[in-house]
Design an enzyme around this catalytic site. Structure first.
Site, PDB file in Angstrom:
ATOM      1  N   ASP A  61      74.734  28.629  28.001  1.00 41.17           N
ATOM      2  CA  ASP A  61      75.744  30.315  29.124  1.00 41.17           C
ATOM      3  C   ASP A  61      75.810  30.434  30.441  1.00 41.17           C
ATOM      4  OD1 ASP A  61      74.056  30.453  26.641  1.00 41.17           O
ATOM      5  OD2 ASP A  61      72.222  31.924  27.466  1.00 41.17           O
ATOM      6  N   ARG A 120      73.656  44.086  29.611  1.00 40.13           N
ATOM      7  CA  ARG A 120      73.986  43.781  28.042  1.00 40.13           C
ATOM      8  C   ARG A 120      75.572  44.594  28.268  1.00 40.13           C
ATOM      9  NH1 ARG A 120      71.339  43.692  23.855  1.00 40.13           N
ATOM     10  NH2 ARG A 120      69.467  42.640  24.534  1.00 40.13           N
ATOM     11  N   ASP A 122      75.533  32.781  32.658  1.00 42.23           N
ATOM     12  CA  ASP A 122      75.088  33.242  33.359  1.00 42.23           C
ATOM     13  C   ASP A 122      73.976  32.930  33.955  1.00 42.23           C
ATOM     14  OD1 ASP A 122      73.234  33.370  30.924  1.00 42.23           O
ATOM     15  OD2 ASP A 122      73.348  35.381  30.755  1.00 42.23           O
ATOM     16  N   MET A 125      69.871  33.384  36.804  1.00 40.46           N
ATOM     17  CA  MET A 125      70.360  34.145  35.951  1.00 40.46           C
ATOM     18  C   MET A 125      70.682  34.746  36.909  1.00 40.46           C
ATOM     19  SD  MET A 125      69.576  36.687  33.438  1.00 40.46           S
ATOM     20  CE  MET A 125      69.549  35.261  31.922  1.00 40.46           C
ATOM     21  N   HIS A 133      72.817  40.577  35.646  1.00 42.53           N
ATOM     22  CA  HIS A 133      73.430  41.593  34.755  1.00 42.53           C
ATOM     23  C   HIS A 133      73.016  43.003  33.879  1.00 42.53           C
ATOM     24  CE1 HIS A 133      73.948  39.301  31.216  1.00 42.53           C
ATOM     25  NE2 HIS A 133      73.542  37.796  31.739  1.00 42.53           N
ATOM     26  N   TRP A 188      73.516  40.097  19.628  1.00 47.59           N
ATOM     27  CA  TRP A 188      72.593  39.028  20.764  1.00 47.59           C
ATOM     28  C   TRP A 188      71.696  38.865  20.118  1.00 47.59           C
ATOM     29  CZ3 TRP A 188      67.471  40.116  21.166  1.00 47.59           C
ATOM     30  CH2 TRP A 188      66.768  39.546  22.567  1.00 47.59           C
ATOM     31  N   GLU A 228      69.886  33.066  17.035  1.00 48.12           N
ATOM     32  CA  GLU A 228      70.554  32.442  16.715  1.00 48.12           C
ATOM     33  C   GLU A 228      69.430  30.918  17.169  1.00 48.12           C
ATOM     34  OE1 GLU A 228      71.196  33.947  18.680  1.00 48.12           O
ATOM     35  OE2 GLU A 228      71.728  32.607  21.175  1.00 48.12           O
ATOM     36  N   ASP A 229      69.003  31.110  17.996  1.00 44.20           N
ATOM     37  CA  ASP A 229      68.499  29.988  19.195  1.00 44.20           C
ATOM     38  C   ASP A 229      67.066  30.062  18.628  1.00 44.20           C
ATOM     39  OD1 ASP A 229      67.529  32.139  20.326  1.00 44.20           O
ATOM     40  OD2 ASP A 229      67.789  32.119  22.512  1.00 44.20           O
TER      41      ASP A 229
END
Ligand code: NAG
Ligand code: NAG
Ligand code: NAG
Length: 357
Positions: A192, A290, A194, A285, A288, A255, A258-259
């Site tokens: 990822d 979304r 971030d 992280m 931020h 979002w 999928e993981d």
């Protein structure tokens, strides 16, 4: 036999849903740390994260050998590892500044140790859109981090073109496919944009037995696992493991989910996961909100229920995309791709709690 197998999988799914709900409740009411920390305590030695080092410390000892010396393999353990790394998001580094601090990174974001033959070749694959500033921080930290480990590596940024809903897993499939055209990588690291690793002993190499989950202790989850089957953030698979699980699903838009699908695929393909110990898998992280084109995927639990029937048809063998461009930037290879798909309009107001997951 078949029906008991079926029951097992349904039970697993139920458990997955249940643990996410429990987690949300805990996070919502008490903060994640309180209940989970004892339960998921690190099995291995602990590191003192109050004493950290600059990620560029002693990197300048890795320079080309003088002419008369014969190059040999790198020592198995890099001599300059320090453990905990200082990670702060104060002043955004300039691209030129990062290039200057990493003189041995070649065009396309590729590096080979100039002083020895690397033992491992790892491709870093980063799904991306509208995160230029996050990417800048990540490059500033990740390049020296990987060089400390004496890896031969290359950083691929998989940039989703257009305004459609983000599709992380499909971008990862594209990244794997394109990366393997360049080089016979030993290891594919799904990263990822971030997340910044905080310990240089967290080696960016694969576990040849099983797919490896690396970001086991993220600061946003109070340095513990959000739920036992969590496979998001940063993970490492060998090309063989990747093919065995038919890659990743192409059908998760927006979002989430999928993981968990990846975790299920791994099991369906007869494997399990290995996990970087929590004391080592520390990640920060970049704070931020979304993105507006990465709305929560509301049908993810429905999709997960179908995974056992669909994983052999939906994956690397069904990847359908339009490659737009492959450009070698100084610090990374930019693969821009149209993944097609759908646009989910943002709801009036999304529940804040979901941004934690
Ligand atoms: C950097 O290298 C020097 C010389 O080898 C060594 O004395 C020092 O401990 C190293 N620094 C760190 C933080 O490892
Ligand atoms: C993306 O959205 C912007 C503004 O909403 C629009 O101007 C632009 O044409 C869109 N681009 C594509 C490729 O659809
Ligand atoms: C990648 O390349 C595309 C096409 O040239 C460009 O629009 C995009 O901004 C680039 N992304 C990054 C992160 O460099």
């Amino acid at each position: 036999m078949m029906s008991s197998l079926h029951a097992d999988k349904s039970l697993f799914l139920l458990f997955l849903v249940f643990s996410q709900i429990v987690f949300i409740l805990i996070l919502y009411r008490h903060g994640a740390s309180s209940l989970l920390q004892g339960f998921l305590a690190s099995p291995q030695g602990s590191w003192d994260y109050s004493k950290t080092h600059n990620v560029y410390t002693n990197l300048s000892v890795f320079i080309p050998l003088s002419d008369e010396k014969m190059m040999t393999h790198c020592p198995l353990k890099s001599p300059i590892l320090v453990g905990p790394i200082t990670v702060i998001f104060a002043k955004l580094p300039s691209e030129r500044g990062i290039v200057k601090k990493n003189p041995f990174v070649q065009s396309g974001g590729q590096y080979r140790p100039p002083h020895c033959f690397a033992h491992y070749k790892s491709a870093i694959i980063i799904p991306h859109r509208n995160r230029e500033l996050h990417l800048r921080y990540l490059l500033y930290y990740l390049h020296p981090f990987l060089q400390r480990q004496q890896l031969h590596y290359r950083i691929y940024v998989i940039h989703q073109a257009g305004n459609g809903t983000f599709n992380r897993a499909k971008l990862l499939n594209v990244g794997v496919k394109e990366a393997l055209k360049n080089e016979d990588w030993d290891c594919l690291i799904m990263h990822d944009v971030d997340l910044i690793p905080e310990n240089d002993y967290n080696l960016y190499i694969c576990d040849h037995r099983y797919p490896k989950h690396m970001s086991s202790a993220m600061d946003k989850f109070k340095y513990s696992l959000p739920y036992w089957s969590y496979f998001g953030g940063v993970s490492a698979v060998t090309p063989e493991q990747y093919l065995r699980m038919n890659g990743f699903p192409n059908t998760y838009w927006g979002w989430g989910g999928e993981d968990d699908d990846m975790f299920m695929r791994i099991q369906l393909a007869g494997m399990t996961i290995s996990r970087t110990p929590l004391s080592l898998g520390h990640y920060k992280m970049i704070p931020h909100k979304r993105d507006k084109e990465n709305q929560e995927n509301k049908i993810r639990f429905t999709l997960l229920k179908k995974t056992k029937r669909t994983w052999k048809q939906d994956g690397i063998n069904s990847l359908d995309i339009q490659l737009i461009s492959v450009e070698e930037a100084q610090l990374y290879t930019n693969i821009t791709v149209d993944v097609g798909g759908i646009t989910i309009l943002p709801p009036e107001k999304s529940k804040d709690i979901w941004t934690f997951l």
